[in-house]
Design a protein around this motif. Structure first.
Motif, PDB file in Angstrom:
ATOM      1  N   MET A 159       7.995   4.044  -5.593  1.00  0.00           N
ATOM      2  CA  MET A 159       8.766   2.819  -5.805  1.00  0.00           C
ATOM      3  C   MET A 159       7.795   1.691  -6.129  1.00  0.00           C
ATOM      4  SD  MET A 159      11.624   3.077  -2.762  1.00  0.00           S
ATOM      5  CE  MET A 159      12.915   2.130  -3.579  1.00  0.00           C
ATOM      6  N   THR A 160       8.028   1.013  -7.230  1.00  0.00           N
ATOM      7  CA  THR A 160       7.087   0.037  -7.730  1.00  0.00           C
ATOM      8  C   THR A 160       7.763  -1.301  -8.018  1.00  0.00           C
ATOM      9  OG1 THR A 160       5.725  -0.484  -9.681  1.00  0.00           O
ATOM     10  CG2 THR A 160       7.402   1.176  -9.970  1.00  0.00           C
ATOM     11  N   SER A 161       7.001  -2.363  -7.944  1.00  0.00           N
ATOM     12  CA  SER A 161       7.535  -3.686  -8.277  1.00  0.00           C
ATOM     13  C   SER A 161       7.742  -3.834  -9.774  1.00  0.00           C
ATOM     14  CB  SER A 161       6.586  -4.788  -7.774  1.00  0.00           C
ATOM     15  OG  SER A 161       5.360  -4.755  -8.479  1.00  0.00           O
ATOM     16  N   ASN A 162       7.085  -2.972 -10.564  1.00  0.00           N
ATOM     17  CA  ASN A 162       7.168  -3.068 -12.021  1.00  0.00           C
ATOM     18  C   ASN A 162       7.065  -1.680 -12.643  1.00  0.00           C
ATOM     19  OD1 ASN A 162       6.847  -3.593 -14.781  1.00  0.00           O
ATOM     20  ND2 ASN A 162       5.656  -5.454 -14.428  1.00  0.00           N
TER      21      ASN A 162
ATOM     22  N   ASP B 142       0.391  -1.436  -9.977  1.00  0.00           N
ATOM     23  CA  ASP B 142       1.078  -1.809  -8.742  1.00  0.00           C
ATOM     24  C   ASP B 142       0.234  -1.559  -7.504  1.00  0.00           C
ATOM     25  OD1 ASP B 142       3.768  -2.976  -8.467  1.00  0.00           O
ATOM     26  OD2 ASP B 142       4.076  -1.415  -6.957  1.00  0.00           O
ATOM     27  N   GLY B 143      -0.940  -0.966  -7.666  1.00  0.00           N
ATOM     28  CA  GLY B 143      -1.846  -0.787  -6.543  1.00  0.00           C
ATOM     29  C   GLY B 143      -1.855   0.585  -5.906  1.00  0.00           C
ATOM     30  N   TYR B 144      -1.156   1.559  -6.494  1.00  0.00           N
ATOM     31  CA  TYR B 144      -1.190   2.907  -5.926  1.00  0.00           C
ATOM     32  C   TYR B 144      -2.560   3.524  -6.139  1.00  0.00           C
ATOM     33  CZ  TYR B 144       3.847   2.754  -5.379  1.00  0.00           C
ATOM     34  OH  TYR B 144       5.116   2.409  -4.991  1.00  0.00           O
ATOM     35  N   LYS B 145      -3.113   4.090  -5.074  1.00  0.00           N
ATOM     36  CA  LYS B 145      -4.426   4.705  -5.154  1.00  0.00           C
ATOM     37  C   LYS B 145      -4.300   6.114  -5.698  1.00  0.00           C
ATOM     38  CE  LYS B 145      -8.502   5.712  -2.284  1.00  0.00           C
ATOM     39  NZ  LYS B 145      -9.036   5.672  -0.888  1.00  0.00           N
ATOM     40  N   MET B 146      -5.089   6.406  -6.739  1.00  0.00           N
ATOM     41  CA  MET B 146      -5.097   7.722  -7.354  1.00  0.00           C
ATOM     42  C   MET B 146      -6.533   8.162  -7.580  1.00  0.00           C
ATOM     43  SD  MET B 146      -1.958   7.591 -10.098  1.00  0.00           S
ATOM     44  CE  MET B 146      -0.283   7.241  -9.529  1.00  0.00           C
ATOM     45  N   GLU B 147      -6.688   9.449  -7.882  1.00  0.00           N
ATOM     46  CA  GLU B 147      -8.013   9.964  -8.217  1.00  0.00           C
ATOM     47  C   GLU B 147      -7.860  11.101  -9.209  1.00  0.00           C
ATOM     48  OE1 GLU B 147      -9.489  10.951  -4.350  1.00  0.00           O
ATOM     49  OE2 GLU B 147      -8.667  12.981  -4.375  1.00  0.00           O
ATOM     50  N   ILE B 148      -8.918  11.305  -9.998  1.00  0.00           N
ATOM     51  CA  ILE B 148      -8.936  12.378 -10.978  1.00  0.00           C
ATOM     52  C   ILE B 148     -10.253  13.135 -10.833  1.00  0.00           C
ATOM     53  CG2 ILE B 148      -9.776  10.791 -12.781  1.00  0.00           C
ATOM     54  CD1 ILE B 148      -8.243  12.562 -14.818  1.00  0.00           C
ATOM     55  N   PHE B 149     -10.205  14.460 -10.949  1.00  0.00           N
ATOM     56  CA  PHE B 149     -11.373  15.306 -10.707  1.00  0.00           C
ATOM     57  C   PHE B 149     -11.254  16.580 -11.527  1.00  0.00           C
ATOM     58  CE2 PHE B 149      -8.098  15.778  -7.517  1.00  0.00           C
ATOM     59  CZ  PHE B 149      -7.819  17.125  -7.566  1.00  0.00           C
ATOM     60  N   TRP B 150     -12.318  17.345 -11.560  1.00  0.00           N
ATOM     61  CA  TRP B 150     -12.323  18.631 -12.240  1.00  0.00           C
ATOM     62  C   TRP B 150     -12.556  19.777 -11.267  1.00  0.00           C
ATOM     63  CZ3 TRP B 150     -10.913  22.066 -15.454  1.00  0.00           C
ATOM     64  CH2 TRP B 150     -11.651  23.226 -15.654  1.00  0.00           C
TER      65      TRP B 150
ATOM     66  N   ARG C 116      11.057  -5.841  -5.085  1.00  0.00           N
ATOM     67  CA  ARG C 116       9.849  -6.037  -5.904  1.00  0.00           C
ATOM     68  C   ARG C 116       8.585  -5.918  -5.058  1.00  0.00           C
ATOM     69  NH1 ARG C 116      14.122  -6.040  -8.312  1.00  0.00           N
ATOM     70  NH2 ARG C 116      14.554  -7.121 -10.277  1.00  0.00           N
ATOM     71  N   GLU C 117       8.654  -5.079  -4.020  1.00  0.00           N
ATOM     72  CA  GLU C 117       7.484  -4.842  -3.180  1.00  0.00           C
ATOM     73  C   GLU C 117       6.633  -3.724  -3.776  1.00  0.00           C
ATOM     74  OE1 GLU C 117       8.749  -4.088   0.782  1.00  0.00           O
ATOM     75  OE2 GLU C 117       9.627  -6.071   1.066  1.00  0.00           O
ATOM     76  N   LYS C 118       5.362  -3.695  -3.385  1.00  0.00           N
ATOM     77  CA  LYS C 118       4.418  -2.725  -3.929  1.00  0.00           C
ATOM     78  C   LYS C 118       4.079  -1.648  -2.903  1.00  0.00           C
ATOM     79  CE  LYS C 118       2.183  -6.086  -7.003  1.00  0.00           C
ATOM     80  NZ  LYS C 118       0.898  -6.673  -7.437  1.00  0.00           N
ATOM     81  N   GLY C 119       3.640  -0.489  -3.406  1.00  0.00           N
ATOM     82  CA  GLY C 119       3.016   0.516  -2.558  1.00  0.00           C
ATOM     83  C   GLY C 119       3.914   1.420  -1.754  1.00  0.00           C
ATOM     84  N   LYS C 120       5.164   1.607  -2.179  1.00  0.00           N
ATOM     85  CA  LYS C 120       6.075   2.443  -1.395  1.00  0.00           C
ATOM     86  C   LYS C 120       6.221   3.845  -1.992  1.00  0.00           C
ATOM     87  CE  LYS C 120       9.041  -0.945   0.876  1.00  0.00           C
ATOM     88  NZ  LYS C 120      10.450  -1.265   1.189  1.00  0.00           N
ATOM     89  N   LEU C 121       6.333   4.810  -1.096  1.00  0.00           N
ATOM     90  CA  LEU C 121       6.653   6.185  -1.480  1.00  0.00           C
ATOM     91  C   LEU C 121       8.158   6.373  -1.442  1.00  0.00           C
ATOM     92  CD1 LEU C 121       5.945   9.235  -1.937  1.00  0.00           C
ATOM     93  CD2 LEU C 121       5.847   9.437   0.564  1.00  0.00           C
ATOM     94  N   HIS C 122       8.731   6.857  -2.534  1.00  0.00           N
ATOM     95  CA  HIS C 122      10.151   7.219  -2.490  1.00  0.00           C
ATOM     96  C   HIS C 122      10.293   8.646  -1.973  1.00  0.00           C
ATOM     97  CE1 HIS C 122      14.223   8.359  -3.789  1.00  0.00           C
ATOM     98  NE2 HIS C 122      14.498   7.075  -3.611  1.00  0.00           N
TER      99      HIS C 122
END
Length: 329
Positions: free
Chosen positions: A162-165, A116-124, A213-219
């Motif tokens: 909140m995601t479109s899918n 859905d386009g949410y930006k995430m990152e993973i690190f140690w 069905r919009e993308k990129g929202k924070l609930h």
């Protein structure tokens, strides 16, 4: 055992989140003055904060922006090797964005998006919080003293997007990062919400259907108290100082956690947990599946007032268009 899938523990925890605020200083005041959080750094248009039982340098980054919302979500891997294993899997999906050198509080990180386009990152690599001498707690297992103002939250708990899918984002987290499905809402086979985790908590992240069905929202973003009485204390304090309490102290059916919801000045919804709910110790846990018809008065609120329509429809950034096909109780 038939169809048993070996669990993947490469993602260890929900480590930090960046939220966006058009009222940066007012948002910072909300988290520091009332929730007792500490500012650990300021860089450009961003402020970094932690709760008093957060062990890392920061768990919250607030960045000034035109609209409220979520900037990115940070996950810590369980080892350097686990980090690179997950990066290899993310790259297979085509959703990888590449490596960054790091940020305040953590080392190099691999950034990616959900479907859905949410930006995430993973690190140690992380920077642990080191208190000044006068901020050291006599409790040797607590990273700093309990603050003497507001009603201090103890640690970062979870995030809800909140995601479109919801099904696509859920499956990405399960299949690519090793999350486990704990509870889910379905309607005639369609996934409307998922609660997933990498630990024995019911969720570190949840996905809910965005009604348009919009993308990129924070609930919402959630911090944890651990004591239900604290919710009554903070609700009383916030209401007396003009903050909007959307849902007063209540108990969820899903997760069974004691909760409340309030809007911080930038417009983002903040949940506060008064306890953990239940913990999952069973390594062969079978997800709890709710049909939408069973949710109202049971899954959303178990003990407390009915949730307002805004709780089901509103996320940040806020949009004015409402779909005539909203799925909600």
């Amino acid at each position: 055992m038939k169809n048993y899938q070996e669990p993947n523990y490469d993602v260890a925890q929900f480590a930090h989140v960046e939220i966006l605020s058009p009222k940066l200083e007012e948002s910072v005041e909300f988290f520091t003055r009332f929730l007792g959080m500490e500012v650990t750094a300021r860089v450009g248009q961003s402020v970094y904060l932690r709760a008093y039982e957060d062990f890392y340098h920061n768990t919250l980054k607030i960045t000034e922006a035109k609209e409220a919302g979520v900037g990115h979500v940070g996950w810590r891997a369980s080892s350097p090797q686990a980090l690179h294993r997950r990066v290899e899997e993310i790259e297979k999906t085509g959703l990888g964005c590449g490596w960054i050198d790091g940020d305040i509080g953590h080392g190099e990180a691999y950034q990616f998006t959900t479907p859905d386009g949410y930006k995430m990152e993973i690190f140690w690599e992380v920077e642990y919080y080191i208190p000044q001498e006068d901020q050291k707690s006599k409790l040797l297992n607590r990273p700093s003293k309990r603050p003497d103002h507001g009603v201090p939250v103890r640690r970062l708990d979870h995030i809800n997007l909140m995601t479109s899918n919801p099904e696509a984002d859920t499956n990405f987290m399960l299949d690519t990062l090793g999350f486990r499905l704990r509870e889910q809402i379905r309607d005639n086979g369609n996934v409307l919400g998922s609660w997933i985790s990498v630990s024995n908590l019911v969720h570190e992240i949840a996905f809910m259907q965005e009604p348009n069905r919009e993308k990129g929202k924070l609930h919402h973003l959630c911090y944890w108290y651990g004591i239900p009485q604290n919710l009554y204390d903070i609700a009383d304090l916030l209401k007396d100082h003009g903050y909007f309490v959307e849902v007063p102290p209540n108990k969820h059916g899903i997760s069974q956690a004691f909760c409340m919801y309030v809007y911080e000045p930038g417009g983002n919804r903040i949940e506060l947990f008064g306890d953990t709910g239940y913990l999952i110790m069973d390594p062969d846990w079978k997800p709890v599946i709710w049909e939408m018809e069973d949710v109202p008065g049971n899954g959303d609120t178990w003990i407390g007032t009915a949730f307002p329509e805004s709780w089901w429809l509103r996320g940040t950034p806020v949009t004015k268009v409402k779909s005539p096909e909203v799925v909600k109780p």
